[in-house]
Scaffold this motif. Sequence first.
Motif, PDB file in Angstrom:
ATOM      1  N   UNK A 226       0.836  -1.211   0.000  1.00 11.24           N
ATOM      2  CA  UNK A 226       0.000   0.000   0.000  1.00 11.24           C
ATOM      3  C   UNK A 226       0.864   1.252   0.000  1.00 11.24           C
ATOM      4  N   UNK A 227       1.935   1.221   0.791  1.00  7.83           N
ATOM      5  CA  UNK A 227       2.832   2.373   0.832  1.00  7.83           C
ATOM      6  C   UNK A 227       3.497   2.586  -0.526  1.00  7.83           C
ATOM      7  N   UNK A 228       3.817   1.475  -1.205  1.00  5.78           N
ATOM      8  CA  UNK A 228       4.457   1.572  -2.528  1.00  5.78           C
ATOM      9  C   UNK A 228       3.529   2.242  -3.536  1.00  5.78           C
ATOM     10  N   UNK A 229       2.204   2.004  -3.436  1.00  2.05           N
ATOM     11  CA  UNK A 229       1.270   2.673  -4.362  1.00  2.05           C
ATOM     12  C   UNK A 229       1.425   4.184  -4.269  1.00  2.05           C
ATOM     13  N   UNK A 230       1.513   4.669  -3.024  1.00  2.00           N
ATOM     14  CA  UNK A 230       1.572   6.118  -2.802  1.00  2.00           C
ATOM     15  C   UNK A 230       2.928   6.682  -3.225  1.00  2.00           C
ATOM     16  N   UNK A 231       4.009   5.982  -2.880  1.00  5.47           N
ATOM     17  CA  UNK A 231       5.348   6.492  -3.185  1.00  5.47           C
ATOM     18  C   UNK A 231       5.638   6.455  -4.682  1.00  5.47           C
ATOM     19  N   UNK A 232       5.276   5.349  -5.345  1.00  3.19           N
ATOM     20  CA  UNK A 232       5.520   5.246  -6.790  1.00  3.19           C
ATOM     21  C   UNK A 232       4.588   6.177  -7.548  1.00  3.19           C
ATOM     22  N   UNK A 233       3.341   6.276  -7.103  1.00  6.77           N
ATOM     23  CA  UNK A 233       2.382   7.133  -7.805  1.00  6.77           C
ATOM     24  C   UNK A 233       2.613   8.607  -7.540  1.00  6.77           C
ATOM     25  N   UNK A 234       3.068   8.939  -6.312  1.00  9.61           N
ATOM     26  CA  UNK A 234       3.277  10.345  -5.956  1.00  9.61           C
ATOM     27  C   UNK A 234       2.585  10.658  -4.647  1.00  9.61           C
ATOM     28  N   UNK A 235       3.398  10.893  -3.591  1.00 11.09           N
ATOM     29  CA  UNK A 235       2.825  11.076  -2.254  1.00 11.09           C
ATOM     30  C   UNK A 235       2.248  12.465  -2.031  1.00 11.09           C
ATOM     31  N   UNK A 241      -1.973   7.699  -5.575  1.00 15.10           N
ATOM     32  CA  UNK A 241      -2.374   6.345  -5.152  1.00 15.10           C
ATOM     33  C   UNK A 241      -3.040   5.596  -6.291  1.00 15.10           C
ATOM     34  N   UNK A 242      -3.843   6.310  -7.082  1.00 14.72           N
ATOM     35  CA  UNK A 242      -4.542   5.669  -8.204  1.00 14.72           C
ATOM     36  C   UNK A 242      -3.550   5.246  -9.283  1.00 14.72           C
ATOM     37  N   UNK A 243      -2.605   6.144  -9.609  1.00 11.07           N
ATOM     38  CA  UNK A 243      -1.610   5.819 -10.631  1.00 11.07           C
ATOM     39  C   UNK A 243      -0.686   4.698 -10.159  1.00 11.07           C
ATOM     40  N   UNK A 244      -0.269   4.752  -8.889  1.00  8.27           N
ATOM     41  CA  UNK A 244       0.609   3.709  -8.355  1.00  8.27           C
ATOM     42  C   UNK A 244      -0.069   2.356  -8.316  1.00  8.27           C
ATOM     43  N   UNK A 245      -1.329   2.325  -7.895  1.00 10.08           N
ATOM     44  CA  UNK A 245      -2.056   1.048  -7.854  1.00 10.08           C
ATOM     45  C   UNK A 245      -2.254   0.498  -9.259  1.00 10.08           C
ATOM     46  N   UNK A 246      -2.558   1.394 -10.213  1.00 11.22           N
ATOM     47  CA  UNK A 246      -2.753   0.935 -11.599  1.00 11.22           C
ATOM     48  C   UNK A 246      -1.483   0.278 -12.129  1.00 11.22           C
ATOM     49  N   UNK A 247      -0.316   0.875 -11.821  1.00  5.68           N
ATOM     50  CA  UNK A 247       0.951   0.315 -12.311  1.00  5.68           C
ATOM     51  C   UNK A 247       1.315  -0.976 -11.584  1.00  5.68           C
ATOM     52  N   UNK A 248       1.280  -0.946 -10.244  1.00  4.22           N
ATOM     53  CA  UNK A 248       1.809  -2.073  -9.475  1.00  4.22           C
ATOM     54  C   UNK A 248       0.870  -3.280  -9.465  1.00  4.22           C
ATOM     55  N   UNK A 281       4.819   9.115 -10.250  1.00  7.82           N
ATOM     56  CA  UNK A 281       4.265   9.279 -11.603  1.00  7.82           C
ATOM     57  C   UNK A 281       3.503  10.593 -11.719  1.00  7.82           C
ATOM     58  N   UNK A 282       2.765  10.957 -10.666  1.00 13.94           N
ATOM     59  CA  UNK A 282       1.996  12.206 -10.707  1.00 13.94           C
ATOM     60  C   UNK A 282       2.919  13.411 -10.843  1.00 13.94           C
ATOM     61  N   UNK A 283       4.068  13.391 -10.155  1.00 18.00           N
ATOM     62  CA  UNK A 283       5.026  14.479 -10.280  1.00 18.00           C
ATOM     63  C   UNK A 283       5.609  14.553 -11.670  1.00 18.00           C
ATOM     64  N   UNK A 284       5.878  13.385 -12.291  1.00 14.29           N
ATOM     65  CA  UNK A 284       6.410  13.355 -13.654  1.00 14.29           C
ATOM     66  C   UNK A 284       5.404  13.933 -14.642  1.00 14.29           C
ATOM     67  N   UNK A 285       4.127  13.552 -14.487  1.00 13.58           N
ATOM     68  CA  UNK A 285       3.094  14.024 -15.412  1.00 13.58           C
ATOM     69  C   UNK A 285       2.839  15.524 -15.268  1.00 13.58           C
ATOM     70  N   UNK A 286       3.043  16.036 -14.046  1.00 19.94           N
ATOM     71  CA  UNK A 286       2.811  17.468 -13.838  1.00 19.94           C
ATOM     72  C   UNK A 286       4.024  18.302 -14.193  1.00 19.94           C
ATOM     73  N   UNK A 287       5.152  17.626 -14.554  1.00 24.92           N
ATOM     74  CA  UNK A 287       6.357  18.332 -14.967  1.00 24.92           C
ATOM     75  C   UNK A 287       7.184  18.844 -13.822  1.00 24.92           C
ATOM     76  N   UNK A 288       6.948  18.349 -12.584  1.00 24.53           N
ATOM     77  CA  UNK A 288       7.712  18.838 -11.434  1.00 24.53           C
ATOM     78  C   UNK A 288       8.957  18.019 -11.176  1.00 24.53           C
ATOM     79  N   UNK A 289       9.098  16.852 -11.871  1.00 26.50           N
ATOM     80  CA  UNK A 289      10.319  16.058 -11.719  1.00 26.50           C
ATOM     81  C   UNK A 289      11.383  16.603 -12.660  1.00 26.50           C
TER      82      UNK A 289
END
Length: 290
Positions: A226-235, A241-248, A281-289
């Motif tokens: 569950x923690x990985x969903x948030x960290x990979x998707x963007x905390x 959480x939605x993007x991380x769960x979709x990927x993992x 992923x959310x940070x990448x899509x928003x251009x903040x990474x």
Amino acid sequence: MEEFVARYGFLFVAVVQQALLGLSLYFPLMAGQLSLASIGFYALGGYVAAVMGTHPALAPLRDALGFMIYPVQWLAALALSVALGVALGYPALRLRGIYLALATIAFVQVVGVAALNMPVTGGAVGIFGIPQPFESRLAYIWFFGPLLLLTLALIHRLERSGAGRLFFSIREDELAARAMGVDVTFRKVQAFVTGCALAGVTGAMSAPFLNTWNVRQGTFDAAVACLAYVLIGGSRSKWGALLGAALLVSLPEILRPLKDSRMILNGVVLVLACVYMPRGIAGLLSGRDK
């Protein structure tokens, strides 16, 4: 089409279900709290639904309520999660960082040990034959889908409200927030209990979805996932959480043709995501990474 629905319907609903669990961690993270207690409340909610759905003593209640037994199960899980969340939150949230994470992991372990030793939860075997309201797994989207939309709408409203800004102020600088007169303990408990309530209701919805419930639903591994969903998707984003769960959740299924090698590739993808997407992923899509 029927084959496609039979094969991927469960996966689609599982992504939404796991996204809800990830969002239950997002609430305490809004106030800067790293809590892993959600999976314990998820297991608790599932046991509430499983017992209410199968215990012989509750058969008259089930017969009287019919389909409405499911909303009653959700409300029972919600009430129990809120009560336990308040009782756990006030002492546990005196801790910070890794110490809070360890305390919440201890709560998950306590729930697991209690479930193993209580006859009503079925011990190590668990509870089988939980009544299912739908024949198709895809139909369970009518349970999880509205809850996901309601949760996203709540977060959207919260982020623009005074309470949400107080959460963010605690996350950015707890001492400064306290110096400005913010009731830090109350706000942290408020965020923590909201996440606990969401996890409990998600567990109550998941018991009929999975048809069985046992201690494996609330393990340390599940908490880390569950923690990985948030960290990979963007905390820092409600979409993380939605993007991380979709990927993992979907990645092992997508890589299934690779057989045993898929787990290696799965791990490589996760490592690359952590290294090159620090905001997820959310940070990448928003251009903040950068």
